[in-house]
Scaffold this motif. Structure first.
Motif, PDB file in Angstrom:
ATOM      1  N   TYR A 118       1.041  -1.090   0.143  1.00  0.00           N
ATOM      2  CA  TYR A 118       0.186   0.073  -0.065  1.00  0.00           C
ATOM      3  C   TYR A 118       0.872   1.250  -0.146  1.00  0.00           C
ATOM      4  CZ  TYR A 118      -3.629   3.388   1.322  1.00  0.00           C
ATOM      5  OH  TYR A 118      -4.456   4.534   1.467  1.00  0.00           O
ATOM      6  N   LYS A 119       0.527   1.894  -0.550  1.00  0.00           N
ATOM      7  CA  LYS A 119       1.100   3.382  -0.800  1.00  0.00           C
ATOM      8  C   LYS A 119       0.096   4.543  -0.785  1.00  0.00           C
ATOM      9  CE  LYS A 119       5.117   6.035  -2.884  1.00  0.00           C
ATOM     10  NZ  LYS A 119       6.011   5.845  -3.976  1.00  0.00           N
ATOM     11  N   CYS A 120       0.302   5.823  -0.251  1.00  0.00           N
ATOM     12  CA  CYS A 120      -0.266   6.970  -0.216  1.00  0.00           C
ATOM     13  C   CYS A 120       0.834   8.274  -0.031  1.00  0.00           C
ATOM     14  CB  CYS A 120      -1.432   6.998   0.830  1.00  0.00           C
ATOM     15  SG  CYS A 120      -1.061   7.049   2.451  1.00  0.00           S
ATOM     16  N   ASN A 121       0.290   9.441   0.085  1.00  0.00           N
ATOM     17  CA  ASN A 121       1.091  10.619   0.587  1.00  0.00           C
ATOM     18  C   ASN A 121       1.947  10.527   1.900  1.00  0.00           C
ATOM     19  OD1 ASN A 121       0.890  11.628  -2.087  1.00  0.00           O
ATOM     20  ND2 ASN A 121      -0.871  12.911  -1.544  1.00  0.00           N
ATOM     21  N   HIS A 141      17.273   7.799   4.909  1.00  0.00           N
ATOM     22  CA  HIS A 141      15.845   8.076   4.864  1.00  0.00           C
ATOM     23  C   HIS A 141      15.328   9.286   4.987  1.00  0.00           C
ATOM     24  CE1 HIS A 141      16.755   3.634   5.622  1.00  0.00           C
ATOM     25  NE2 HIS A 141      15.723   3.551   4.872  1.00  0.00           N
ATOM     26  N   PRO A 142      15.361  10.464   4.283  1.00  0.00           N
ATOM     27  CA  PRO A 142      15.640  11.723   4.802  1.00  0.00           C
ATOM     28  C   PRO A 142      14.090  12.066   5.154  1.00  0.00           C
ATOM     29  CG  PRO A 142      15.600  11.549   2.325  1.00  0.00           C
ATOM     30  CD  PRO A 142      15.883  10.187   2.771  1.00  0.00           C
ATOM     31  N   GLY A 143      13.764  12.947   6.498  1.00  0.00           N
ATOM     32  CA  GLY A 143      12.789  13.199   7.026  1.00  0.00           C
ATOM     33  C   GLY A 143      11.666  12.290   7.302  1.00  0.00           C
ATOM     34  N   ASP A 216       8.579  -3.153   5.668  1.00  0.00           N
ATOM     35  CA  ASP A 216       9.146  -1.769   6.153  1.00  0.00           C
ATOM     36  C   ASP A 216       7.827  -0.875   5.850  1.00  0.00           C
ATOM     37  OD1 ASP A 216      11.775  -1.754   6.607  1.00  0.00           O
ATOM     38  OD2 ASP A 216      12.452  -0.665   4.703  1.00  0.00           O
ATOM     39  N   VAL A 217       7.501  -0.108   6.868  1.00  0.00           N
ATOM     40  CA  VAL A 217       6.415   0.715   6.832  1.00  0.00           C
ATOM     41  C   VAL A 217       7.415   2.258   6.968  1.00  0.00           C
ATOM     42  CG1 VAL A 217       4.618   2.136   8.162  1.00  0.00           C
ATOM     43  CG2 VAL A 217       4.907  -0.563   8.209  1.00  0.00           C
ATOM     44  N   LEU A 218       7.026   2.963   5.798  1.00  0.00           N
ATOM     45  CA  LEU A 218       7.665   4.338   5.675  1.00  0.00           C
ATOM     46  C   LEU A 218       6.837   5.650   5.520  1.00  0.00           C
ATOM     47  CD1 LEU A 218       9.016   2.328   3.453  1.00  0.00           C
ATOM     48  CD2 LEU A 218      10.765   4.009   3.296  1.00  0.00           C
ATOM     49  N   GLY A 219       7.183   6.365   6.725  1.00  0.00           N
ATOM     50  CA  GLY A 219       6.192   7.612   6.817  1.00  0.00           C
ATOM     51  C   GLY A 219       7.009   8.770   7.211  1.00  0.00           C
ATOM     52  N   PRO A 220       6.901   9.598   5.894  1.00  0.00           N
ATOM     53  CA  PRO A 220       6.329   9.349   4.708  1.00  0.00           C
ATOM     54  C   PRO A 220       7.064   8.490   3.711  1.00  0.00           C
ATOM     55  CG  PRO A 220       7.411  11.717   4.665  1.00  0.00           C
ATOM     56  CD  PRO A 220       7.503  11.069   6.077  1.00  0.00           C
ATOM     57  N   PRO A 221       6.594   8.145   2.370  1.00  0.00           N
ATOM     58  CA  PRO A 221       7.673   7.671   1.662  1.00  0.00           C
ATOM     59  C   PRO A 221       8.543   8.558   0.874  1.00  0.00           C
ATOM     60  CG  PRO A 221       5.281   7.703   0.789  1.00  0.00           C
ATOM     61  CD  PRO A 221       5.196   8.328   2.019  1.00  0.00           C
ATOM     62  N   TYR A 222       9.372   7.613   0.339  1.00  0.00           N
ATOM     63  CA  TYR A 222      10.367   8.712  -0.396  1.00  0.00           C
ATOM     64  C   TYR A 222       9.370   9.276  -1.652  1.00  0.00           C
ATOM     65  CZ  TYR A 222      14.439   5.841   1.077  1.00  0.00           C
ATOM     66  OH  TYR A 222      15.551   5.451   1.844  1.00  0.00           O
ATOM     67  N   ALA A 223      10.027  10.523  -1.976  1.00  0.00           N
ATOM     68  CA  ALA A 223       9.249  11.459  -2.754  1.00  0.00           C
ATOM     69  C   ALA A 223      10.235  12.479  -3.532  1.00  0.00           C
ATOM     70  CB  ALA A 223       8.115  11.971  -2.631  1.00  0.00           C
ATOM     71  N   GLU A 224      11.101  12.252  -4.435  1.00  0.00           N
ATOM     72  CA  GLU A 224      12.161  13.218  -5.013  1.00  0.00           C
ATOM     73  C   GLU A 224      11.450  14.566  -5.160  1.00  0.00           C
ATOM     74  OE1 GLU A 224      15.343  13.496  -8.529  1.00  0.00           O
ATOM     75  OE2 GLU A 224      13.988  11.805  -8.513  1.00  0.00           O
ATOM     76  N   ARG A 228      12.499  14.125  -0.538  1.00  0.00           N
ATOM     77  CA  ARG A 228      13.035  12.834   0.033  1.00  0.00           C
ATOM     78  C   ARG A 228      13.744  11.867  -0.937  1.00  0.00           C
ATOM     79  NH1 ARG A 228       8.088  14.023   1.798  1.00  0.00           N
ATOM     80  NH2 ARG A 228       7.076  12.365   0.805  1.00  0.00           N
ATOM     81  N   ASP A 229      14.460  12.322  -1.657  1.00  0.00           N
ATOM     82  CA  ASP A 229      15.158  11.501  -2.545  1.00  0.00           C
ATOM     83  C   ASP A 229      16.300  10.327  -1.830  1.00  0.00           C
ATOM     84  OD1 ASP A 229      15.994   9.991  -4.658  1.00  0.00           O
ATOM     85  OD2 ASP A 229      17.297  11.786  -5.601  1.00  0.00           O
TER      86      ASP A 229
END
Length: 284
Positions: A118-121, A141-143, A216-224, A228-229
């Motif tokens: 699952y993925k959202c913003n 894992h920036p931010g 893995d649970v990432l919050g928030p996910p990577y987003a260049e 968050r690259d």
């Protein structure tokens, strides 16, 4: 005589050629043929139980992760950690005899495979599969706040945090001093772990000691596009440079607890193969 048909999408169970049968199923119907008489028997498909652990994880993530610039409160971290601690491979449709093999049965070149549940913003839930010897190079894992749960196998993890996470006086400096936070071997089943934007081992590398899988649970996910690259690093021993050479302020303690990290281009062995998630589904 021939009974039924060959199994669709599975292994053919061939009997001897002296007239014995070939048995299988097509969809949900069993076809029984005996001379000219044909009888169709409807096979009732067993309903799979609702994946409560995965659903509970999704609902907790939905409640807890509020978007970029936020970090879960301690009680929220405890809630997510408790759910992950109790999760098992079958909660995401995995078998304990997970193997990496090519179609001809020969082991493939070690390569990391990932799938997104699952993925959202605000967050994403992913599984990473590593064959024995597979590596995820040192990266950050920036931010981000990241919860991890080893589901199968064993792996070595080494992680760092920056000595001075606020140091941005020289953006062109590619070597910075970091503190070693973990240098451990994990063996499933084990408790989950969590890293934060500036603490908990935000920069880490993983090597599979056996075939393994982790969630893995990432919050928030990577987003260049949102800054968050993923950045990659090369380790250097603490004795490789002096603070004066790098322009880094001094630190107290033994050099064994520190290392220099040099930012590098994307390593050749960092490429992952994406695959479709086919396990229990989340209900939104």
């Amino acid at each position: 005589m021939r009974i039924g048909a060959t199994l669709v999408g599975g292994n053919h169970n061939h009997m001897s050629s002296n007239g014995d049968s070939k048995v299988g199923f097509v969809s949900n119907s069993r076809v029984i043929r005996k001379k000219r008489f044909i009888r169709r028997v409807k096979v009732k498909r067993r309903s799979l139980p609702l994946p409560m652990a995965l659903q509970e994880l999704y609902e907790a993530c939905r409640d807890i992760f509020k978007g970029p610039g936020t970090v879960p409160f301690p009680e929220e971290v405890q809630r997510l950690s408790r759910i992950l601690d109790n999760m098992k491979p079958e909660d995401v449709g995995l078998s304990k005899d997970l193997q990496f093999r090519t179609r001809n049965g020969v082991e493939a070149i070690p390569r990391v495979i990932n799938t997104t549940i699952y993925k959202c913003n605000n967050f994403s839930i992913c599984i990473f599969f590593l064959p024995s010897g597979g590596v995820i190079p040192l990266h950050n894992h920036p931010g981000m706040t990241v919860f991890s749960k080893l589901l199968l196998g064993s792996m070595h993890i080494k992680s760092y945090d920056w000595v001075d996470p606020t140091d941005s006086s020289d953006a062109s400096r590619r070597v910075r001093l970091a503190t070693v936070k973990a240098d451990d071997v994990l063996v499933a089943p084990c408790d989950s772990s969590v890293l934060y934007p500036t603490t908990g081992g935000n920069i880490h590398a993983i090597k599979a000691l056996t075939t393994c899988a982790f969630l893995d649970v990432l919050g928030p996910p990577y987003a260049e596009e949102d800054g968050r690259d993923c950045s990659y690093y090369k380790e250097h021993p603490y004795t490789a440079f002096s603070n004066a050479e790098i322009g880094q302020t001094g630190v107290e303690g033994s050099g064994e607890s520190y290392g220099w990290l040099e930012e590098i281009d994307v390593p050749e062995d960092s490429h992952m193969v994406g695959t479709e998630y086919l396990g229990p589904q989340i209900i939104e």
